[in-house]
Design a protein around this motif. Sequence first.
Motif, short mmCIF file in Angstrom:
data_model
loop_
_atom_site.label_atom_id
_atom_site.label_comp_id
_atom_site.label_asym_id
_atom_site.label_seq_id
_atom_site.Cartn_x
_atom_site.Cartn_y
_atom_site.Cartn_z
N THR A 40 0.89 -1.21 -0.08
CA THR A 40 -0.03 -0.04 0.02
C THR A 40 0.96 1.50 0.08
O THR A 40 1.40 1.59 0.95
CB THR A 40 -1.04 0.03 1.25
OG1 THR A 40 -1.76 -1.19 1.26
CG2 THR A 40 -1.93 1.25 1.13
N GLY A 41 0.98 1.85 -1.18
CA GLY A 41 1.59 3.24 -1.18
C GLY A 41 3.19 3.17 -1.23
O GLY A 41 3.76 4.07 -1.57
N ARG A 42 3.79 1.84 -1.42
CA ARG A 42 5.27 1.98 -1.28
C ARG A 42 5.69 0.93 -2.42
O ARG A 42 4.98 -0.10 -2.71
CB ARG A 42 5.67 1.36 0.02
CG ARG A 42 5.45 2.17 0.97
CD ARG A 42 6.39 1.95 2.11
NE ARG A 42 6.07 0.41 2.70
CZ ARG A 42 6.61 -0.46 3.53
NH1 ARG A 42 7.53 0.08 4.20
NH2 ARG A 42 6.13 -1.54 3.83
N THR A 43 6.76 1.39 -3.39
CA THR A 43 7.24 0.48 -4.32
C THR A 43 8.88 0.50 -4.23
O THR A 43 9.62 1.42 -3.94
CB THR A 43 6.79 0.99 -5.63
OG1 THR A 43 5.43 0.93 -5.70
CG2 THR A 43 7.23 -0.01 -6.74
N CYS A 44 9.37 -0.73 -4.34
CA CYS A 44 10.79 -0.63 -4.46
C CYS A 44 11.22 -1.82 -5.81
O CYS A 44 10.30 -2.60 -6.02
CB CYS A 44 11.46 -1.14 -3.11
SG CYS A 44 11.40 -2.76 -2.69
N ARG A 45 12.37 -1.75 -6.14
CA ARG A 45 12.80 -2.64 -7.09
C ARG A 45 14.09 -3.39 -6.53
O ARG A 45 14.79 -2.64 -5.78
CB ARG A 45 13.18 -2.07 -8.48
CG ARG A 45 12.13 -1.54 -9.41
CD ARG A 45 12.47 -1.36 -10.70
NE ARG A 45 11.20 -0.93 -11.50
CZ ARG A 45 11.06 -0.82 -12.93
NH1 ARG A 45 12.05 -1.30 -13.60
NH2 ARG A 45 9.97 -0.27 -13.37
N VAL A 46 14.05 -4.51 -7.02
CA VAL A 46 15.04 -5.48 -6.24
C VAL A 46 15.64 -6.31 -7.59
O VAL A 46 15.08 -6.81 -8.71
CB VAL A 46 14.80 -6.47 -5.19
CG1 VAL A 46 14.28 -5.76 -4.13
CG2 VAL A 46 13.53 -7.41 -5.75
#
Length: 294
Positions: A40-46
């Motif tokens: 919810t409301g957060r995104t990151c890439r790995v």
Amino acid sequence: MSSPLESATADWASALAVRGFLVSIVRVLSNGLQAEVSDTGRTCRVNLYHSRGRGFSVVYAGGDRGLFGDLTPHSGSGLPAGGSDEAGKGDYFGPLVVAAVSLDPDSSARLAAAGLADSKTLDDRKISSLEEAILSETSCFAVSVKQPSEYNALMESMSGGRNSLDILAGMHADAISRMLGACGATKPSVIVVDRFCAPSRIEHLLPAGFRYDFRVRGESEPAVAAASVLARASYMRSIRELAGEIGIGLKPGAGADIDGIGAAAVRKWGPGILDRTAKKHFANTGRILRSAGC
């Protein structure tokens, strides 16, 4: 048939889905995959990697660091996880440093939100602020330092196929042992060692009775990233002190610019200055001495 990377990625994504995270593969890398993770409301890439003998690893690649900290498995048990990493191994001037740290999951998450990452990706100011944050989160750490004079003496004593990796293995074992002593009754349930050599080279040196994970790109584990920060902070302090003692600016690295600095030091102080300031077995030494007319 799925590849080991695809299988490991599927298991990892399934485990995150159970916890409410959405995972999608966004890019195929030359030796791995890049995924986007969101809640919810957060995104990151790995970046996701897998290799034989090294296992599956997850490396931060951008976006919300706090979210990345939530993804990190730590010890998998809610208990602290330990880690060790080094600094100065590829740098001609200055010491070799190894740090070991243990962090509980809450501390790991707070440090991730503060920008904790592999020290190689951070500037000096960020390393300094993170060092302060790490030391405010845990007293369970140790730093092992071999200044150039001691390091060079050890290298000269090496025989029977032993080399600088054996010095490094001993330093990891020393830092981990002293870190465990600082932990009191709450020991880490797993200790992640940033894999710099075959495990057989170090396993017999490590304290018995603990679970070790020898991991390439170990900095994806917050305790290893924290260890890398403490090690680099100690290394940078040492190199500044050495520079002050000899009146010549020193810096990390092992390139042509380092040769120029070394030649200036030799011209000012004589060849013996390299015993005090540098790792003499590097190829830089021969180039420096020739440049300085020695």
